[in-house]
Scaffold this motif. Structure first.
Motif, PDB file in Angstrom:
ATOM      1  N   GLY A 187       2.243 -40.784  68.129  1.00 18.56           N
ATOM      2  CA  GLY A 187       1.604 -40.762  69.430  1.00 18.56           C
ATOM      3  C   GLY A 187       2.613 -40.415  70.509  1.00 18.56           C
ATOM      4  N   ILE A 188       2.103 -39.890  71.622  1.00 17.51           N
ATOM      5  CA  ILE A 188       2.970 -39.516  72.733  1.00 17.51           C
ATOM      6  C   ILE A 188       2.256 -39.829  74.037  1.00 17.51           C
ATOM      7  N   SER A 189       3.000 -40.374  74.985  1.00 13.44           N
ATOM      8  CA  SER A 189       2.409 -40.723  76.268  1.00 13.44           C
ATOM      9  C   SER A 189       2.153 -39.475  77.095  1.00 13.44           C
ATOM     10  N   TRP A 190       1.365 -39.624  78.143  1.00 12.60           N
ATOM     11  CA  TRP A 190       0.931 -38.438  78.882  1.00 12.60           C
ATOM     12  C   TRP A 190       2.072 -37.722  79.566  1.00 12.60           C
ATOM     13  N   ARG A 191       3.158 -38.424  79.889  1.00 12.73           N
ATOM     14  CA  ARG A 191       4.317 -37.778  80.500  1.00 12.73           C
ATOM     15  C   ARG A 191       5.424 -37.475  79.501  1.00 12.73           C
ATOM     16  N   SER A 192       5.135 -37.689  78.226  1.00 18.20           N
ATOM     17  CA  SER A 192       6.136 -37.488  77.176  1.00 18.20           C
ATOM     18  C   SER A 192       7.292 -38.467  77.277  1.00 18.20           C
ATOM     19  N   SER A 193       7.127 -39.523  78.049  1.00 16.66           N
ATOM     20  CA  SER A 193       8.219 -40.471  78.223  1.00 16.66           C
ATOM     21  C   SER A 193       8.360 -41.408  77.036  1.00 16.66           C
ATOM     22  N   SER A 194       7.296 -41.523  76.240  1.00 22.28           N
ATOM     23  CA  SER A 194       7.333 -42.418  75.085  1.00 22.28           C
ATOM     24  C   SER A 194       6.684 -41.769  73.881  1.00 22.28           C
ATOM     25  N   THR A 195       7.298 -41.979  72.738  1.00 25.67           N
ATOM     26  CA  THR A 195       6.714 -41.511  71.489  1.00 25.67           C
ATOM     27  C   THR A 195       6.692 -42.663  70.492  1.00 25.67           C
ATOM     28  N   PHE A 196       5.765 -42.607  69.577  1.00 26.11           N
ATOM     29  CA  PHE A 196       5.574 -43.669  68.591  1.00 26.11           C
ATOM     30  C   PHE A 196       5.292 -43.031  67.239  1.00 26.11           C
ATOM     31  N   TYR A 197       5.800 -43.661  66.192  1.00 29.84           N
ATOM     32  CA  TYR A 197       5.646 -43.114  64.852  1.00 29.84           C
ATOM     33  C   TYR A 197       5.298 -44.214  63.850  1.00 29.84           C
ATOM     34  N   ALA A 198       4.516 -43.836  62.867  1.00 26.03           N
ATOM     35  CA  ALA A 198       4.323 -44.719  61.728  1.00 26.03           C
ATOM     36  C   ALA A 198       5.638 -44.800  60.969  1.00 26.03           C
ATOM     37  N   ASP A 199       5.907 -45.946  60.375  1.00 29.72           N
ATOM     38  CA  ASP A 199       7.166 -46.114  59.641  1.00 29.72           C
ATOM     39  C   ASP A 199       7.322 -45.069  58.548  1.00 29.72           C
ATOM     40  N   SER A 200       6.220 -44.652  57.975  1.00 34.29           N
ATOM     41  CA  SER A 200       6.263 -43.717  56.844  1.00 34.29           C
ATOM     42  C   SER A 200       6.740 -42.325  57.238  1.00 34.29           C
ATOM     43  N   VAL A 201       6.718 -42.004  58.533  1.00 33.04           N
ATOM     44  CA  VAL A 201       7.111 -40.652  58.958  1.00 33.04           C
ATOM     45  C   VAL A 201       8.316 -40.645  59.900  1.00 33.04           C
ATOM     46  N   LYS A 202       8.803 -41.801  60.276  1.00 35.03           N
ATOM     47  CA  LYS A 202       9.946 -41.870  61.189  1.00 35.03           C
ATOM     48  C   LYS A 202      11.135 -41.117  60.638  1.00 35.03           C
ATOM     49  N   GLY A 203      11.753 -40.321  61.489  1.00 38.63           N
ATOM     50  CA  GLY A 203      12.916 -39.547  61.086  1.00 38.63           C
ATOM     51  C   GLY A 203      12.574 -38.209  60.460  1.00 38.63           C
ATOM     52  N   ARG A 204      11.304 -38.001  60.140  1.00 35.16           N
ATOM     53  CA  ARG A 204      10.892 -36.736  59.526  1.00 35.16           C
ATOM     54  C   ARG A 204       9.908 -35.962  60.400  1.00 35.16           C
ATOM     55  N   PHE A 205       9.082 -36.655  61.141  1.00 40.12           N
ATOM     56  CA  PHE A 205       8.073 -36.021  61.995  1.00 40.12           C
ATOM     57  C   PHE A 205       8.467 -36.173  63.457  1.00 40.12           C
ATOM     58  N   THR A 206       8.092 -35.174  64.254  1.00 39.41           N
ATOM     59  CA  THR A 206       8.337 -35.228  65.691  1.00 39.41           C
ATOM     60  C   THR A 206       7.092 -34.776  66.435  1.00 39.41           C
ATOM     61  N   ILE A 207       6.624 -35.616  67.342  1.00 38.72           N
ATOM     62  CA  ILE A 207       5.492 -35.247  68.184  1.00 38.72           C
ATOM     63  C   ILE A 207       6.027 -34.788  69.533  1.00 38.72           C
ATOM     64  N   SER A 208       5.400 -33.752  70.067  1.00 40.01           N
ATOM     65  CA  SER A 208       5.798 -33.246  71.377  1.00 40.01           C
ATOM     66  C   SER A 208       4.566 -32.646  72.056  1.00 40.01           C
ATOM     67  N   ARG A 209       4.733 -32.333  73.323  1.00 42.52           N
ATOM     68  CA  ARG A 209       3.607 -31.741  74.036  1.00 42.52           C
ATOM     69  C   ARG A 209       4.110 -30.756  75.065  1.00 42.52           C
ATOM     70  N   ASP A 210       3.280 -29.772  75.353  1.00 41.36           N
ATOM     71  CA  ASP A 210       3.554 -28.807  76.407  1.00 41.36           C
ATOM     72  C   ASP A 210       2.318 -28.807  77.296  1.00 41.36           C
ATOM     73  N   ASN A 211       2.385 -29.572  78.352  1.00 47.38           N
ATOM     74  CA  ASN A 211       1.206 -29.707  79.214  1.00 47.38           C
ATOM     75  C   ASN A 211       0.836 -28.388  79.895  1.00 47.38           C
ATOM     76  N   ALA A 212       1.811 -27.540  80.114  1.00 47.63           N
ATOM     77  CA  ALA A 212       1.511 -26.236  80.713  1.00 47.63           C
ATOM     78  C   ALA A 212       0.648 -25.387  79.786  1.00 47.63           C
ATOM     79  N   LYS A 213       0.836 -25.591  78.478  1.00 47.18           N
ATOM     80  CA  LYS A 213       0.048 -24.846  77.491  1.00 47.18           C
ATOM     81  C   LYS A 213      -1.137 -25.665  76.983  1.00 47.18           C
ATOM     82  N   ASN A 214      -1.276 -26.885  77.515  1.00 50.95           N
ATOM     83  CA  ASN A 214      -2.387 -27.754  77.093  1.00 50.95           C
ATOM     84  C   ASN A 214      -2.391 -27.965  75.578  1.00 50.95           C
ATOM     85  N   THR A 215      -1.216 -28.164  75.025  1.00 48.92           N
ATOM     86  CA  THR A 215      -1.072 -28.240  73.573  1.00 48.92           C
ATOM     87  C   THR A 215      -0.121 -29.370  73.187  1.00 48.92           C
TER      88      THR A 215
END
Length: 123
Positions: free
Chosen positions: A49-77
């Motif tokens: 999960g990622i907060s609306w300002r990208s200030s915080s991210t959260f991961y399930a323990d099973s994916v920590k260190g391997r997955f990265t969530i990010s967002r580009d609000n300018a691209k709405n993606t």
């Protein structure tokens, strides 16, 4: 908000994929975003999960260190970079948006869901 997840496919164990979640109908910039997955015969589970300002991210323990969530609000993606994929990562991956969120892993707190994209990790 309409969400469209894409980027799934088949990959070998240890490989990488990047999922995208594109929004239409409304800007995503004020929404908290999450990725979930559902493997065959199993319940849907929180991935990241990622907060609306990208200030915080959260991961399930099973994916920590391997997955990265990010967002580009300018691209709405929103993106989910998945590295070092394992066979147990085989699932349909869903993105979701929430206007007011207290706990990212709680799927019932999300207001909008995409249709899902299939990821198959297999040799």
């Amino acid at each position: 908000v309409q969400l469209q997840a894409s980027g799934g496919g088949q990959v070998q164990p240890g490989g990488s994929l990047r999922l995208s979640c594109a929004a239409s109908g409304r800007t995503l910039s004020t929404y908290h975003m999450g990725w979930f997955r559902q493997a065959p015969g199993k319940e849907r589970e929180f991935v990241a999960g990622i907060s609306w300002r990208s200030s915080s991210t959260f991961y399930a323990d099973s994916v920590k260190g391997r997955f990265t969530i990010s967002r580009d609000n300018a691209k709405n993606t929103v993106y989910l970079q998945m590295n070092s994929l394992k066979p147990e990562g085989t699932a349909v991956y869903f993105c979701a948006a929430s206007g007011v969120l207290a706990n990212y892993p709680r799927d019932y707190e999300y207001d909008y869901w995409g249709q899902g994209t299939l990821v198959t990790v297999s040799s």
